[in-house]
Scaffold this motif. Structure first.
Motif, PDB file in Angstrom:
ATOM      1  N   ILE A   1       0.859  -1.184   0.000  1.00 41.21           N
ATOM      2  CA  ILE A   1       0.000   0.000   0.000  1.00 41.21           C
ATOM      3  C   ILE A   1       0.893   1.231   0.000  1.00 41.21           C
ATOM      4  CG2 ILE A   1      -1.756   1.282   1.270  1.00 41.21           C
ATOM      5  CD1 ILE A   1      -2.611  -1.445   2.496  1.00 41.21           C
ATOM      6  N   GLU A   2       0.827   1.997  -1.081  1.00 45.59           N
ATOM      7  CA  GLU A   2       1.626   3.225  -1.181  1.00 45.59           C
ATOM      8  C   GLU A   2       0.980   4.365  -0.406  1.00 45.59           C
ATOM      9  OE1 GLU A   2       2.542   6.388  -4.667  1.00 45.59           O
ATOM     10  OE2 GLU A   2       3.066   4.318  -5.121  1.00 45.59           O
ATOM     11  N   SER A   3      -0.328   4.570  -0.614  1.00 47.44           N
ATOM     12  CA  SER A   3      -1.016   5.656   0.088  1.00 47.44           C
ATOM     13  C   SER A   3      -2.513   5.369   0.156  1.00 47.44           C
ATOM     14  CB  SER A   3      -0.783   7.000  -0.617  1.00 47.44           C
ATOM     15  OG  SER A   3      -1.323   6.978  -1.916  1.00 47.44           O
ATOM     16  N   VAL A   4      -3.135   5.950   1.189  1.00 43.70           N
ATOM     17  CA  VAL A   4      -4.587   5.840   1.385  1.00 43.70           C
ATOM     18  C   VAL A   4      -5.078   7.214   1.826  1.00 43.70           C
ATOM     19  CG1 VAL A   4      -6.467   4.679   2.601  1.00 43.70           C
ATOM     20  CG2 VAL A   4      -4.322   3.455   2.190  1.00 43.70           C
ATOM     21  N   GLN A   5      -6.122   7.688   1.158  1.00 43.25           N
ATOM     22  CA  GLN A   5      -6.688   8.986   1.505  1.00 43.25           C
ATOM     23  C   GLN A   5      -8.204   8.868   1.557  1.00 43.25           C
ATOM     24  OE1 GLN A   5      -6.428  12.135  -1.442  1.00 43.25           O
ATOM     25  NE2 GLN A   5      -6.080  13.646   0.164  1.00 43.25           N
TER      26      GLN A   5
ATOM     27  N   GLY B   1      -9.999  15.148  -1.830  1.00 40.33           N
ATOM     28  CA  GLY B   1      -9.296  14.431  -0.781  1.00 40.33           C
ATOM     29  C   GLY B   1      -9.496  15.040   0.587  1.00 40.33           C
ATOM     30  N   GLY B   2      -9.441  14.173   1.577  1.00 44.10           N
ATOM     31  CA  GLY B   2      -9.530  14.579   2.973  1.00 44.10           C
ATOM     32  C   GLY B   2      -8.304  14.091   3.715  1.00 44.10           C
ATOM     33  N   ARG B   3      -8.513  13.406   4.785  1.00 46.58           N
ATOM     34  CA  ARG B   3      -7.448  12.951   5.679  1.00 46.58           C
ATOM     35  C   ARG B   3      -6.629  11.823   5.048  1.00 46.58           C
ATOM     36  NH1 ARG B   3      -8.180   9.339  11.023  1.00 46.58           N
ATOM     37  NH2 ARG B   3      -9.602   8.137   9.736  1.00 46.58           N
ATOM     38  N   TRP B   4      -5.305  11.924   5.147  1.00 47.72           N
ATOM     39  CA  TRP B   4      -4.400  10.859   4.718  1.00 47.72           C
ATOM     40  C   TRP B   4      -4.311   9.840   5.845  1.00 47.72           C
ATOM     41  CZ3 TRP B   4      -2.544  10.348  -0.093  1.00 47.72           C
ATOM     42  CH2 TRP B   4      -2.575  11.459  -0.923  1.00 47.72           C
ATOM     43  N   LEU B   5      -4.428   8.570   5.504  1.00 51.09           N
ATOM     44  CA  LEU B   5      -4.325   7.515   6.507  1.00 51.09           C
ATOM     45  C   LEU B   5      -2.894   7.002   6.535  1.00 51.09           C
ATOM     46  CD1 LEU B   5      -7.658   5.608   5.794  1.00 51.09           C
ATOM     47  CD2 LEU B   5      -7.252   7.606   7.220  1.00 51.09           C
TER      48      LEU B   5
ATOM     49  N   ASP C   1      -1.112   3.546  11.359  1.00 49.17           N
ATOM     50  CA  ASP C   1      -2.083   3.211  12.401  1.00 49.17           C
ATOM     51  C   ASP C   1      -3.391   2.717  11.789  1.00 49.17           C
ATOM     52  OD1 ASP C   1      -0.294   3.948  14.353  1.00 49.17           O
ATOM     53  OD2 ASP C   1      -1.206   5.907  14.706  1.00 49.17           O
ATOM     54  N   GLN C   2      -3.829   3.348  10.702  1.00 50.79           N
ATOM     55  CA  GLN C   2      -5.098   2.974  10.077  1.00 50.79           C
ATOM     56  C   GLN C   2      -4.962   1.798   9.104  1.00 50.79           C
ATOM     57  OE1 GLN C   2      -4.045   6.352   9.960  1.00 50.79           O
ATOM     58  NE2 GLN C   2      -5.239   6.932  11.745  1.00 50.79           N
ATOM     59  N   THR C   3      -3.766   1.587   8.541  1.00 48.35           N
ATOM     60  CA  THR C   3      -3.584   0.494   7.574  1.00 48.35           C
ATOM     61  C   THR C   3      -2.841  -0.692   8.188  1.00 48.35           C
ATOM     62  OG1 THR C   3      -1.481   1.345   6.725  1.00 48.35           O
ATOM     63  CG2 THR C   3      -3.521   2.119   5.636  1.00 48.35           C
ATOM     64  N   HIS C   4      -2.698  -0.686   9.502  1.00 43.59           N
ATOM     65  CA  HIS C   4      -2.001  -1.759  10.220  1.00 43.59           C
ATOM     66  C   HIS C   4      -0.615  -1.973   9.630  1.00 43.59           C
ATOM     67  CE1 HIS C   4      -1.892  -5.888  12.192  1.00 43.59           C
ATOM     68  NE2 HIS C   4      -2.065  -5.026  13.172  1.00 43.59           N
ATOM     69  N   GLN C   5       0.107  -0.886   9.514  1.00 48.52           N
ATOM     70  CA  GLN C   5       1.453  -0.844   8.937  1.00 48.52           C
ATOM     71  C   GLN C   5       1.476  -1.366   7.500  1.00 48.52           C
ATOM     72  OE1 GLN C   5       0.997  -1.673  12.354  1.00 48.52           O
ATOM     73  NE2 GLN C   5       1.529   0.469  12.549  1.00 48.52           N
TER      74      GLN C   5
ATOM     75  N   GLN D   1     -12.413   5.738   0.210  1.00 50.23           N
ATOM     76  CA  GLN D   1     -10.968   5.866   0.291  1.00 50.23           C
ATOM     77  C   GLN D   1     -10.353   5.671  -1.087  1.00 50.23           C
ATOM     78  OE1 GLN D   1      -9.453   3.191   3.296  1.00 50.23           O
ATOM     79  NE2 GLN D   1     -10.988   3.837   4.786  1.00 50.23           N
ATOM     80  N   ARG D   2      -9.356   6.476  -1.368  1.00 51.68           N
ATOM     81  CA  ARG D   2      -8.593   6.336  -2.624  1.00 51.68           C
ATOM     82  C   ARG D   2      -7.273   5.693  -2.232  1.00 51.68           C
ATOM     83  NH1 ARG D   2      -7.028  11.467  -6.392  1.00 51.68           N
ATOM     84  NH2 ARG D   2      -6.337  10.311  -8.209  1.00 51.68           N
ATOM     85  N   ILE D   3      -6.966   4.566  -2.865  1.00 49.22           N
ATOM     86  CA  ILE D   3      -5.752   3.839  -2.502  1.00 49.22           C
ATOM     87  C   ILE D   3      -4.839   3.712  -3.718  1.00 49.22           C
ATOM     88  CG2 ILE D   3      -6.879   2.604  -0.643  1.00 49.22           C
ATOM     89  CD1 ILE D   3      -6.976   0.144  -2.392  1.00 49.22           C
ATOM     90  N   ARG D   4      -3.548   3.801  -3.437  1.00 52.16           N
ATOM     91  CA  ARG D   4      -2.524   3.568  -4.457  1.00 52.16           C
ATOM     92  C   ARG D   4      -1.662   2.420  -3.953  1.00 52.16           C
ATOM     93  NH1 ARG D   4      -1.884   9.658  -5.185  1.00 52.16           N
ATOM     94  NH2 ARG D   4      -3.179  10.019  -7.025  1.00 52.16           N
ATOM     95  N   LEU D   5      -1.423   1.474  -4.818  1.00 52.64           N
ATOM     96  CA  LEU D   5      -0.639   0.298  -4.495  1.00 52.64           C
ATOM     97  C   LEU D   5       0.681   0.331  -5.247  1.00 52.64           C
ATOM     98  CD1 LEU D   5      -3.518  -2.329  -4.879  1.00 52.64           C
ATOM     99  CD2 LEU D   5      -2.785  -1.174  -2.786  1.00 52.64           C
ATOM    100  N   TYR D   6       1.579  -0.543  -4.869  1.00 53.31           N
ATOM    101  CA  TYR D   6       2.815  -0.751  -5.636  1.00 53.31           C
ATOM    102  C   TYR D   6       3.145  -2.235  -5.579  1.00 53.31           C
ATOM    103  CZ  TYR D   6       5.244  -0.893  -1.125  1.00 53.31           C
ATOM    104  OH  TYR D   6       5.644  -1.214   0.138  1.00 53.31           O
ATOM    105  N   SER D   7       3.907  -2.699  -6.547  1.00 57.62           N
ATOM    106  CA  SER D   7       4.307  -4.102  -6.616  1.00 57.62           C
ATOM    107  C   SER D   7       5.808  -4.210  -6.429  1.00 57.62           C
ATOM    108  CB  SER D   7       3.925  -4.686  -7.991  1.00 57.62           C
ATOM    109  OG  SER D   7       2.539  -4.596  -8.178  1.00 57.62           O
TER     110      SER D   7
END
Length: 102
Positions: free
Chosen positions: A54-58, A69-73, A76-80, A94-100
């Protein structure tokens, strides 16, 4: 991506699992908008051994076709970086960006 509908952080007897659910929209190669409640998303290893992080979650909302966009998670919110969680007691987007990686 794997979705589960029993929230592991809320006592099962206090959840209305029939009201849990969501929608996942892919907006780019490794970008998604998820909306709903009572859903936990994880990213198992791919068949070729590639891992997904998980690169980012907003948190945010869609106004027309525009993302606001609102609060960046964070960890703590993504369980590391282990999962995306939409709590069972409140609808969220939530808008999520992933990476491989390997």
């Amino acid at each position: 991506m794997e979705a589960r509908f029993v929230d592991p952080w809320t006592p099962k007897q206090s959840q209305q699992i029939a009201s849990h659910g969501g929608l996942i929209i892919q907006t780019g190669p490794e970008e998604f908008i998820v909306a709903g409640k009572g859903m936990t998303l994880t990213f198992p290893d791919r068949a070729d051994g590639t891992l997904t992080g998980i690169e980012s979650v907003q948190e945010g909302r869609l106004v027309g076709e525009e993302w606001q966009g609102g609060r960046w998670l964070n960890g703590d919110q993504t369980h590391q970086g282990r999962h995306i969680r939409l709590p069972p007691d409140d609808f969220s987007i939530q808008r999520i960006r992933l990476y491989s990686y390997r």
